[in-house]
Design an enzyme around this catalytic site. Structure first.
Site, mmCIF file in Angstrom:
data_model
loop_
_atom_site.group_PDB
_atom_site.id
_atom_site.type_symbol
_atom_site.label_atom_id
_atom_site.label_comp_id
_atom_site.label_asym_id
_atom_site.label_seq_id
_atom_site.Cartn_x
_atom_site.Cartn_y
_atom_site.Cartn_z
ATOM 1 N N ASP A 218 0.853 -1.121 0.171
ATOM 2 C CA ASP A 218 0.149 -0.071 -0.081
ATOM 3 C C ASP A 218 0.776 1.190 0.031
ATOM 4 O O ASP A 218 1.917 1.232 0.515
ATOM 5 C CB ASP A 218 -0.946 -0.044 1.248
ATOM 6 C CG ASP A 218 -1.875 1.088 1.319
ATOM 7 O OD1 ASP A 218 -2.756 0.936 0.206
ATOM 8 O OD2 ASP A 218 -1.933 1.794 2.265
ATOM 9 N N GLU A 280 1.916 -0.454 -5.105
ATOM 10 C CA GLU A 280 0.861 0.653 -5.166
ATOM 11 C C GLU A 280 1.670 1.944 -5.248
ATOM 12 O O GLU A 280 1.731 2.506 -3.978
ATOM 13 C CB GLU A 280 -0.302 0.535 -4.149
ATOM 14 C CG GLU A 280 -1.491 1.448 -4.798
ATOM 15 C CD GLU A 280 -2.051 2.079 -3.489
ATOM 16 O OE1 GLU A 280 -3.292 2.777 -3.888
ATOM 17 O OE2 GLU A 280 -1.523 2.016 -2.261
#
Length: 556
Positions: A218, A280
């Site tokens: 993330d 990401e």
């Protein structure tokens, strides 16, 4: 740069190695909304396990599961309070072990979602920091700054939270500020602290020991902050839209972040089975993103610039060109993705002339579902032929649109709350997906409970209504994935073909031969040449002409 319409352009040659992740199709499962085995209205790991045969039949290679860790759920699990356990709402570690084991039995790999930029404010690390004095080793795990006694309301800098509002909040004792680039319940970790780095190496090992095949990381570009935490004099949209390079923001894409992932790769490489990581990283321009997938860092990075492309042939074509040129330069595969849990579903995006930066609101003009579905099917048909790795978001294979008309009281995204509704948030792409038309909650569970309300349209789009039905979106995806697999398109060589300004066309060549992919965005049809055989089409009515907003695969 060569004009893509002036000639046929050999653009991509496959790598000399064929690790599974270079060409894999990976399916994102958002666990709250996939399948609910215990009937409480929130999806769970047992529910996911029950649907693994569906995913196997769909034709994917791996699934990525969004966070399932213990969490207060202030940001749907992206506020982690324990990285080495399972939140009871999703099940237990035994349930996770069973899921991983069953997936492996079916030949599917499993990615976990790792959230290293921040923790929950309820994580023991942050609670220890609050219990300790300013300047203590415990506080050095996070980014604290002293309150100025002469100006106690002056924050350390002008940074804004990505969810809206200031990125600094005071500690309960009022003595210090702490940084949170997202919600105030998500304090940022201090990645300059060697103890933080060591702790995450242990977390990686914990899940690798349990059989996890890889990690989606993330906000991978955000861990390191510029020295001195200087003010930032641009808006959030300036770097999201490419108006300025992402690294111009002192909290994103700083060079030293790459040192972290080199140490992570060493851990993954110490395990058997080609374990992999995907970043990401909302990073622009393309050459900056390519830095994350150099041979000693991530294996993949999400191609968000392509995801954000408008429904224009020139933009889509240029995205393909730029993606291959930047990734091939470092020997990395390109990923192809159209939707995920953070963006308006591509079916709805493609039905709009433009999308407000703050999202789609109930009082905006309603997108036309028929137009959106036609374009979404065409876009997916093109995407699944592209060499590299493809990511699917749960429900796109059913033709699910964004749910626009959620009532304010039902919305749970902290963005909606922190901006007082000015930014509508991401709940519309997270509504539980439908499995059975004539069942409670459309088969999401057997009680009818659903953490977000499902629209009536979901009934006719349920998986049971599309299974075995010629021309359905589900069967289109199954057919495309079967051909992709049988012809090894993910491992192919790609050459751009000039068929006109409003057409995106390319040839993919593998040991099985060559196919030509044609996506027509023009106002007139494109005639299929004599002798070409139709392998697949986004529109089942295609016979001798590729219609507007239609894509086909042809043998040549």
């Amino acid at each position: 740069m060569t004009d893509p319409l002036s000639a046929t352009i050999p653009l991509h040659t496959p790598a000399s190695t064929n690790e599974w992740w270079r060409s894999a199709v990976i399916y994102q499962v958002y666990p709250r909304s996939f399948a609910d085995a215990d009937g409480d209205g929130i999806g769970d790991l047992t529910g996911i396990t029950s649907k693994l045969p569906y995913l196997r039949r769909l034709g994917i290679n791996a699934l990525w599961i969004s966070p399932f860790y213990p969490s207060p759920q202030a940001d749907a699990g992206y506020d982690v309070s324990d990285y080495c356990d399972i939140d009871p709402v999703f099940g237990s570690l035994a349930d996770a072990d069973a899921l991983i084991s069953h997936a492996h039995q079916l030949g599917l790999r499993v990615f976990a979602d790792l959230v290293p930029n921040h923790t929950s404010d309820e994580h023991p690390w942050f609670q220890r920091a609050l219990a300790a004095e300013p300047g203590s080793p415990e506080r050095d795990w996070y980014l604290f700054r002293d309150v100025d006694p002469g100006n106690p309301d002056q924050r350390p800098n002008n940074w804004q939270s990505d969810f809206g509002g200031p990125a600094w909040s005071k500690t309960p004792d009022g003595k210090q500020w702490y940084l949170h680039m997202f919600d105030s319940k998500q304090p940022n970790l201090n990645w300059e602290n060697p103890k933080v780095r060591a702790a995450f190496l242990d977390i990686l090992r914990f899940w690798l020991d349990r059989g996890i095949d890889g990690f989606r990381v993330d906000v991978a570009h955000a861990l390191i902050k510029a020295p001195g935490l200087p003010d930032f004099h641009h808006t959030r949209d300036d770097f999201l839209t490419g108006a300025i390079p992402t690294y111009a923001a002192p909290f994103y894409d700083q060079d030293d972040v790459h040192l972290i992932y080199r140490s992570w790769l060493e851990v993954l490489d110490s395990y058997p089975g080609d374990r992999a990581m995907v970043a990401e990283a909302w990073v622009q321009p393309y050459d900056r993103l390519a830095r994350y997938v150099r041979p000693d860092e991530f294996h993949q990075a999400f191609n968000f610039a392509f995801l954000q492309s408008p429904w224009e042939a020139g933009a889509l074509r240029q995205g393909i060109i730029d993606s291959y040129r930047s990734n091939d330069a470092v020997g990395a595969p390109t990923t192809w993705v159209l939707s995920n849990h953070d963006v308006v579903r591509h079916l709805t995006r493609f039905a709009l002339d433009r999308l407000r930066p703050s999202g789609l609101r109930p009082d905006d003009p309603a997108p036309d579902y028929t137009t959106g579905l036609r374009r979404a099917r065409a876009a997916s048909t093109m995407l699944l032929a592209l060499p590299g790795s493809a990511y699917l978001y749960q429900g796109e294979e059913l033709g699910l649109p964004e749910v626009i008309d959620l009532p304010a009281h039902a919305r749970q995204d902290p963005t909606f709350r922190r901006t007082e509704g000015d930014r509508i948030g991401r709940d519309g792409c997270r509504v539980p997906i439908p499995w059975v038309k004539d069942a409670p909650a459309y088969g999401f569970n057997d009680t009818g409970e659903s953490w977000l309300p499902q629209p009536a349209l979901f009934g006719q789009l349920a998986a049971d209504q599309q299974t075995g039905r010629d021309g359905s979106t589900l069967e289109l995806y199954r057919a495309l994935l079967a051909v992709r697999r049988s012809r090894a398109l993910g491992e192919g060589q790609l050459t751009l073909v000039n068929l006109g300004e409003d057409i995106v066309a390319f040839d993919v060549t593998t040991a099985a031969g060559a196919i030509r992919v044609v996506l027509n965005l023009g106002e007139t049809g494109w005639p299929i040449p004599d002798g070409a055989r139709l392998l697949a089409a986004s529109d089942p009515s295609v016979s001798d002409e590729v219609h507007t907003d239609t894509a086909v695969w042809l043998t040549i």
